[in-house]
Write a protein that holds these residues in place. Structure first.
Motif, PDB file in Angstrom:
ATOM      1  N   LEU A  17       1.402  -1.176  -0.208  1.00  0.00           N
ATOM      2  CA  LEU A  17       0.251  -0.008  -0.103  1.00  0.00           C
ATOM      3  C   LEU A  17       0.729   1.583  -0.485  1.00  0.00           C
ATOM      4  O   LEU A  17       0.505   2.406  -0.613  1.00  0.00           O
ATOM      5  N   LEU A  18       1.443   1.537   0.617  1.00  0.00           N
ATOM      6  CA  LEU A  18       2.080   2.530   1.228  1.00  0.00           C
ATOM      7  C   LEU A  18       3.756   2.846   0.520  1.00  0.00           C
ATOM      8  O   LEU A  18       4.234   4.249   0.429  1.00  0.00           O
ATOM      9  N   SER A  19       3.982   2.259  -0.677  1.00  0.00           N
ATOM     10  CA  SER A  19       5.477   2.291  -1.287  1.00  0.00           C
ATOM     11  C   SER A  19       4.803   1.880  -2.871  1.00  0.00           C
ATOM     12  O   SER A  19       5.676   2.144  -4.349  1.00  0.00           O
ATOM     13  N   LEU A 182      -5.752  11.120   3.079  1.00  0.00           N
ATOM     14  CA  LEU A 182      -4.564  10.891   3.125  1.00  0.00           C
ATOM     15  C   LEU A 182      -3.237  11.715   2.942  1.00  0.00           C
ATOM     16  O   LEU A 182      -1.988  11.038   2.632  1.00  0.00           O
ATOM     17  N   VAL A 183      -3.551  13.406   3.728  1.00  0.00           N
ATOM     18  CA  VAL A 183      -2.485  13.627   4.406  1.00  0.00           C
ATOM     19  C   VAL A 183      -1.664  12.347   5.609  1.00  0.00           C
ATOM     20  O   VAL A 183      -0.388  12.508   5.377  1.00  0.00           O
ATOM     21  N   ALA A 185      -1.670   9.013   5.238  1.00  0.00           N
ATOM     22  CA  ALA A 185      -1.263   7.988   5.014  1.00  0.00           C
ATOM     23  C   ALA A 185       0.051   8.748   4.398  1.00  0.00           C
ATOM     24  O   ALA A 185       1.039   8.015   4.226  1.00  0.00           O
ATOM     25  N   SER A 186       0.333  10.225   4.088  1.00  0.00           N
ATOM     26  CA  SER A 186       1.581  10.574   3.608  1.00  0.00           C
ATOM     27  C   SER A 186       2.937  10.274   4.475  1.00  0.00           C
ATOM     28  O   SER A 186       3.323   9.844   4.678  1.00  0.00           O
ATOM     29  N   ILE A 187       2.033  10.535   5.789  1.00  0.00           N
ATOM     30  CA  ILE A 187       2.950  10.654   7.017  1.00  0.00           C
ATOM     31  C   ILE A 187       3.603   9.126   7.622  1.00  0.00           C
ATOM     32  O   ILE A 187       4.411   8.519   8.375  1.00  0.00           O
ATOM     33  N   ALA A 189       2.970   6.670   4.949  1.00  0.00           N
ATOM     34  CA  ALA A 189       4.604   6.503   4.094  1.00  0.00           C
ATOM     35  C   ALA A 189       6.154   6.638   4.428  1.00  0.00           C
ATOM     36  O   ALA A 189       6.828   6.441   4.285  1.00  0.00           O
ATOM     37  N   MET A 190       6.049   8.142   5.194  1.00  0.00           N
ATOM     38  CA  MET A 190       7.007   8.429   5.355  1.00  0.00           C
ATOM     39  C   MET A 190       7.795   7.344   6.772  1.00  0.00           C
ATOM     40  O   MET A 190       9.050   7.450   6.349  1.00  0.00           O
ATOM     41  N   MET A 193       9.193   4.386   5.093  1.00  0.00           N
ATOM     42  CA  MET A 193      10.316   4.797   4.259  1.00  0.00           C
ATOM     43  C   MET A 193      11.460   4.695   5.068  1.00  0.00           C
ATOM     44  O   MET A 193      12.819   4.382   4.971  1.00  0.00           O
ATOM     45  N   SER A 196      13.399   1.155   3.936  1.00  0.00           N
ATOM     46  CA  SER A 196      13.786   1.027   3.306  1.00  0.00           C
ATOM     47  C   SER A 196      15.382   1.090   3.600  1.00  0.00           C
ATOM     48  O   SER A 196      16.654   1.525   4.376  1.00  0.00           O
TER      49      SER A 196
END
Lengths: 199, 220, 196
Positions: A17-19, A182-183, A185-187, A189-190, A193, A196
């Motif tokens: 989902l997030l990447s 969405l905001v 989800a953005s955080i 996703a960060m 990260m 990674s």
């Protein structure tokens, strides 16, 4: 060792989902409440693993020997649609309790692009986990599919928890609903990260 | 408005069957038509990649595969006026987001002429910079006998991309593998002035191959 | 409704990305640059118009209970045709968009239009609806791609005008969510003013 790397990679590093952005529709659509998020994740987990197993076998025992790999997309989506129907019927008969919990999510799963996405990924992409890049074998594919769906569940449940909290707070009018989700989800996703480079 | 068709079992089966047959027929037809352009596009891509990484040549590149240390590597041999110019070798290594696949051109005097990226899935803006000339051009006219194919961090001579050591390492490793494959190839074809013995692993293999050739000669 | 309105309603009033919030997967995944976003939009437009027309033409003959599987097969056939065409003539774009081309099959916009519009309207109207919605999707993806490319790598349509790097995170996953959130808010603000 390789299986462990596959699992870590699929859950955290390359979270579906997030990447990879597959299965965003249910991610935004049914993540209002924690309980529905759990139900959806369970259903997705079941279907992704089963669908990948069947499509993998179909690819290598039917499509490749017959030389009709170009029918891949049509064949896979039909298999997934049929599987979802069958799971629904079997679940209804065998375990009414489980059907109660997952049943309403099953029809939505046919058009969840994570299912078709994972099925296509294992037969088209080469993966490398530290060693040489290679195509996954049957065992690795099923483990990969299961781990990917666990990653789906993890992101989904975390996200639903966050959204339940946000629903209690005051948000500017134009941001209500999807934009603030969405905001969030953005955080999230960060945060993912940070994983990674792990594998 | 036409009355909708009844949802009887016969109708449903017939309808789905018809839809599947028509779709499959349509697909097969389009597949037959586009098959040639698809192959042509792939061929053009390979040829342009080869032309990028080796010096001027004539005729068609000869494609083949070679097995080195248990792994198969596709390569293309090019020549000009009958004289071998060099090899374009396809190798890959694990980068940050998956495999980084390169086409590496090595001339007959064991110098890397140029490299090009065939496929990569590195992070845009970071590792994906390996396709840009700022990084890739350092491998032009690189002599592996003089400069080590390792990033500077690991004690070699390759300038890594800022904040993308893993990608740079993968790139260097893929080029190094190509040199190893080249040595195996050079050992197979007894070319004058090329010593395939610098790389120990490939060297032993080529020695064995040569020994095998001599034995058969004796047998005859 | 005139043919012209059928096309224009997809651009603003029923914009699939900013208003209906459909097809989010390709929207977020393929908009790392304006060109990529536009290519994805046009690919979807192609499938949408053809599948809308085919479904509109065949809908009266398809029994109600099996309509969804039948639609999926029709859509999948057009997606595969698109794959062949792209492989043959635009192999680079095909490679960049990767899995998201076959995944058009499960794009909710395509099946959504089949269910909501194409199966009850004429072939010509369905084609117009497909063009409208497809263009709306293409424009949205191009804008999102452009914003991410401008902020993330300091270029527009591949033309670089800032030396060095941009705000890298906008090319990566979190930037996709963030950019889309703010674009939806902006779109809401602008269209709300129009109504007054």
């Amino acid at each position: 060792m390789e299986y462990i790397l596959i699992i870590i990679s699929a859950i955290f590093v390359n979270n579906i989902l997030l990447s990879q952005f597959m299965g965003i529709c249910p991610f935004l659509g049914v993540s209002n409440k924690l309980s529905t998020a759990v139900g959806m994740s369970g259903a997705v987990c079941f279907v992704i693993t089963l669908a990948t197993l069947v499509t993998y076998l179909f690819q290598y025992y039917v499509l490749v020997p017959l030389g009709i790999e170009f029918m891949q997309t049509i064949a896979f989506i039909l298999i997934i649609a049929a599987l979802v129907q069958m799971v629904e019927i079997v679940l209804k008969k065998v375990s009414p309790a489980l059907y109660q919990a997952l049943g309403i999510f099953l029809p939505l799963i046919t058009t969840n692009c994570a299912v078709l996405g994972v099925a296509l990924m294992v037969v088209t992409n080469e993966f490398s986990y530290g060693g040489e890049p290679h195509m996954l074998n049957l065992g690795e594919s099923v483990v990969f599919a299961f781990a990917t769906s666990l990653g789906f569940g993890l992101a989904m449940i975390l996200f639903a928890g966050l959204r339940e909290q946000i629903a209690l707070n005051k948000v500017p009018k134009v941001f209500k609903g999807i934009p603030i989700a969405l905001v969030t989800a953005s955080i999230l996703a960060m945060a993912f990260m940070g994983f990674s480079g792990l594998v | 408005m036409i009355m909708a068709v009844q949802s009887s079992f016969k109708n449903m089966t017939l309808c789905l069957f018809a839809v599947c047959i028509v779709s499959s027929a349509l697909l097969a037809a389009v597949y037959a038509v586009t098959k040639e352009p698809i192959e042509a596009a792939e061929h053009a891509k390979t040829v342009s990649a080869i032309a990028q990484v080796v010096p001027e040549f004539d005729g068609e590149p000869v494609s083949d595969t070679i097995e080195v240390a248990g792994k198969k590597y596709p390569y293309y041999a090019v020549s000009k006026g009958g004289q071998p110019v060099g090899y374009a070798i396809t190798t890959s290594a694990s980068g940050y987001g998956g495999a980084v696949t390169l086409m590496v051109g090595i001339t007959a005097d064991r110098v890397i002429y140029n490299t090009t990226v065939l496929s990569q899935a590195e992070t845009p803006g970071l590792g994906a910079k390996c396709t840009e000339p700022e990084f890739a051009d350092q491998f032009k006219n690189w002599n592996p006998a003089e400069k080590a194919l390792k990033v500077k961090k690991d004690g070699g001579d390759v300038d890594a991309i800022t904040a993308s050591t893993i990608t740079s390492r993968a790139y260097a490793l893929a080029v190094e593998t190509a040199v190893m494959v080249y040595d195996a190839l050079a050992g197979q074809v007894p070319a004058d002035g090329v010593t395939g013995a610098t790389n120990t692993e490939a060297g032993t293999e080529s020695d064995a191959a040569e020994a095998g050739v001599m034995e058969t000669d004796k047998g005859e | 409704m005139g043919k012209f309105q059928l096309i224009t309603k997809g651009l603003v009033k029923e914009n699939p990305t900013f208003v209906l919030l459909l097809g989010m997967c390709p929207t977020l995944a393929t908009t790392t640059s304006a060109i990529n976003g536009m290519s994805m939009g046009l690919a979807t437009l192609f499938v949408l118009v053809l599948s809308n027309m085919a479904i509109s033409a065949t809908a009266p003959y398809i029994p109600d209970k099996v309509r969804i599987p039948a639609y999926i097969v029709i859509i999948a056939a057009f997606v595969t045709i698109l794959q062949f065409i792209m492989q043959a003539f635009t192999p680079d774009i095909y490679k960049t968009l990767g899995l998201f081309i076959p995944l058009i099959v499960v794009n909710c916009i395509v099946l959504g239009r089949a269910e909501a519009f194409a199966n009850k309207n004429s072939v010509v109207d369905s084609a117009c609806d497909g063009i409208g919605i497809g263009l709306g999707f293409t424009i949205a993806l191009t804008i999102l791609g452009l914003v991410r490319e401008l902020l993330g790598s300091g270029s527009a349509f591949g033309y670089k005008f800032i030396d060095g790097d941009g705000i890298l995170v906008f090319v990566l996953a979190p930037g996709a969510f963030m950019a889309l959130a703010y674009l939806i808010v902006l779109f809401k603000k602008l269209t709300a003013k129009k109504d007054e």
